[in-house]
Design an enzyme around this catalytic site. Sequence first.
Site, PDB file in Angstrom:
ATOM      1  N   GLY A   1       0.828  -1.192   0.000  1.00  0.00           N
ATOM      2  CA  GLY A   1       0.000   0.000   0.000  1.00  0.00           C
ATOM      3  C   GLY A   1       0.868   1.249   0.000  1.00  0.00           C
ATOM      4  O   GLY A   1       2.033   1.222  -0.409  1.00  0.00           O
ATOM      5  N   ARG A   2       0.310   2.345   0.472  1.00  0.00           N
ATOM      6  CA  ARG A   2       1.031   3.620   0.436  1.00  0.00           C
ATOM      7  C   ARG A   2       2.342   3.553   1.211  1.00  0.00           C
ATOM      8  O   ARG A   2       3.379   4.032   0.741  1.00  0.00           O
ATOM      9  CB  ARG A   2       0.143   4.732   0.996  1.00  0.00           C
ATOM     10  CG  ARG A   2      -1.024   5.127   0.110  1.00  0.00           C
ATOM     11  CD  ARG A   2      -1.860   6.220   0.771  1.00  0.00           C
ATOM     12  NE  ARG A   2      -2.394   5.749   2.043  1.00  0.00           N
ATOM     13  CZ  ARG A   2      -3.565   5.147   2.172  1.00  0.00           C
ATOM     14  NH1 ARG A   2      -4.324   4.946   1.124  1.00  0.00           N
ATOM     15  NH2 ARG A   2      -3.985   4.755   3.360  1.00  0.00           N
ATOM     16  N   ILE A   3       2.303   2.992   2.409  1.00  0.00           N
ATOM     17  CA  ILE A   3       3.508   2.956   3.228  1.00  0.00           C
ATOM     18  C   ILE A   3       4.520   1.980   2.637  1.00  0.00           C
ATOM     19  O   ILE A   3       5.721   2.277   2.567  1.00  0.00           O
ATOM     20  CB  ILE A   3       3.169   2.600   4.685  1.00  0.00           C
ATOM     21  CG1 ILE A   3       2.306   3.707   5.305  1.00  0.00           C
ATOM     22  CG2 ILE A   3       4.441   2.393   5.506  1.00  0.00           C
ATOM     23  CD1 ILE A   3       1.769   3.382   6.680  1.00  0.00           C
TER      24      ILE A   3
ATOM     25  N   ALA B   1       6.517   5.052  14.935  1.00  0.00           N
ATOM     26  CA  ALA B   1       6.848   5.208  13.520  1.00  0.00           C
ATOM     27  C   ALA B   1       6.257   6.474  12.913  1.00  0.00           C
ATOM     28  O   ALA B   1       6.827   7.045  11.984  1.00  0.00           O
ATOM     29  CB  ALA B   1       6.403   3.981  12.731  1.00  0.00           C
TER      30      ALA B   1
ATOM     31  N   HIS C   1       6.144   2.084  19.490  1.00  0.00           N
ATOM     32  CA  HIS C   1       5.105   2.489  18.540  1.00  0.00           C
ATOM     33  C   HIS C   1       5.229   3.980  18.168  1.00  0.00           C
ATOM     34  O   HIS C   1       4.299   4.762  18.360  1.00  0.00           O
ATOM     35  CB  HIS C   1       3.712   2.214  19.114  1.00  0.00           C
ATOM     36  CG  HIS C   1       2.674   2.034  18.053  1.00  0.00           C
ATOM     37  ND1 HIS C   1       1.641   1.148  18.173  1.00  0.00           N
ATOM     38  CD2 HIS C   1       2.506   2.633  16.832  1.00  0.00           C
ATOM     39  CE1 HIS C   1       0.877   1.210  17.087  1.00  0.00           C
ATOM     40  NE2 HIS C   1       1.383   2.101  16.262  1.00  0.00           N
TER      41      HIS C   1
ATOM     42  N   GLU D   1       0.675  -4.639  23.568  1.00  0.00           N
ATOM     43  CA  GLU D   1       0.998  -3.217  23.727  1.00  0.00           C
ATOM     44  C   GLU D   1       0.028  -2.510  24.678  1.00  0.00           C
ATOM     45  O   GLU D   1      -1.193  -2.713  24.563  1.00  0.00           O
ATOM     46  CB  GLU D   1       0.931  -2.589  22.340  1.00  0.00           C
ATOM     47  CG  GLU D   1       1.552  -1.245  22.175  1.00  0.00           C
ATOM     48  CD  GLU D   1       1.559  -0.823  20.712  1.00  0.00           C
ATOM     49  OE1 GLU D   1       1.010   0.246  20.413  1.00  0.00           O
ATOM     50  OE2 GLU D   1       2.090  -1.584  19.871  1.00  0.00           O
TER      51      GLU D   1
END
Length: 326
Positions: free
Chosen positions: A158-160, A288, A286, A268
């Site tokens: 996808g985009r990432i 990013a 977490h 998490e």
Amino acid sequence: MPQPHLYVARTLTPAVMAELDDLGLPVVAGEEAPPARDRLLAGIAGAAAAIVTLTERVDAELLDAAGPQLRVVANVAVGYDNIDLEAAAERGVVVCNTPGVLDDATADHTFAMLLATTRRVVEADRFARTGRPWIWGPNMLVGLDISADATLGIVGFGRIGRAVARRAHAFGMRVITSDPGLNVGDAVDGVTVVGFEELLATADVVSLHVPLLPSTRHLIDASALARMRPRSYLVNAARGGVVDESALIDALRSGHLAGAALDTFEGEPRINPEFAGLENVVLQPHIASAGDRTRDAMCRLAVRNVTRVLAGEPAETPVRTPVATA
């Protein structure tokens, strides 16, 4: 019945919090830390709109606590595994997320983690801080030369995933991807599409960029890890549940994997304490998407979604029916 209001479960960025009063709707806002469940239920009661983060579980109970006037829930995240989409749809509540605005920041951090683990940056930092005597040597803390024809396998394009591929190309890496929305054998943006099994067997580094869905939970399990190249690396900036952490710990301990870098975790914010004893894993809390402009943009997009829905307009980035991407 409480006055209809905008419920903000956790404090947004300072610039966005300062602008909430301009919406013309009373604001009930939580604190920096995630609210306890009872405070979440109380805060959302009577809300016309809610802005939440991935730490809030939006289920039937919460939606019912809000009441029938709730029209939109905006999640300050791309992932939406914290939201029961079916329960929201049954109640006519629009669910939104924040795609697009965090692609570059997440890709930057993914590549930072890739470099940190393959070149043993964090391990070397820990060593240097011990104060132990050392002297340079040809075999000291040797890692992977990613620019020497190393192959990056991107799971989910996808985009990432595509943003990560652009960075990998700049470093001279060969890039392959596995994505059910693409045809094996095609080339997309200079990236070769392969099957998942081939990707695992071929890549020097496997980078995960898939949502957490029933089809992707523990996608990287003991079997998948065993099929990865010996002494390869795993990078996860997606969701912790995509990886079977116990199996990953075994693969790191045995030396089958040379290293891993993780930005997200199954339990998490709890992190399996067994990771802390491993030198060959880089652990991140977490972060990013934690660029200053990016976090502002995420919060602003959530507010725009709320504003549009309350004005009777279509949401800018509504969450649609999820499909598997790995």
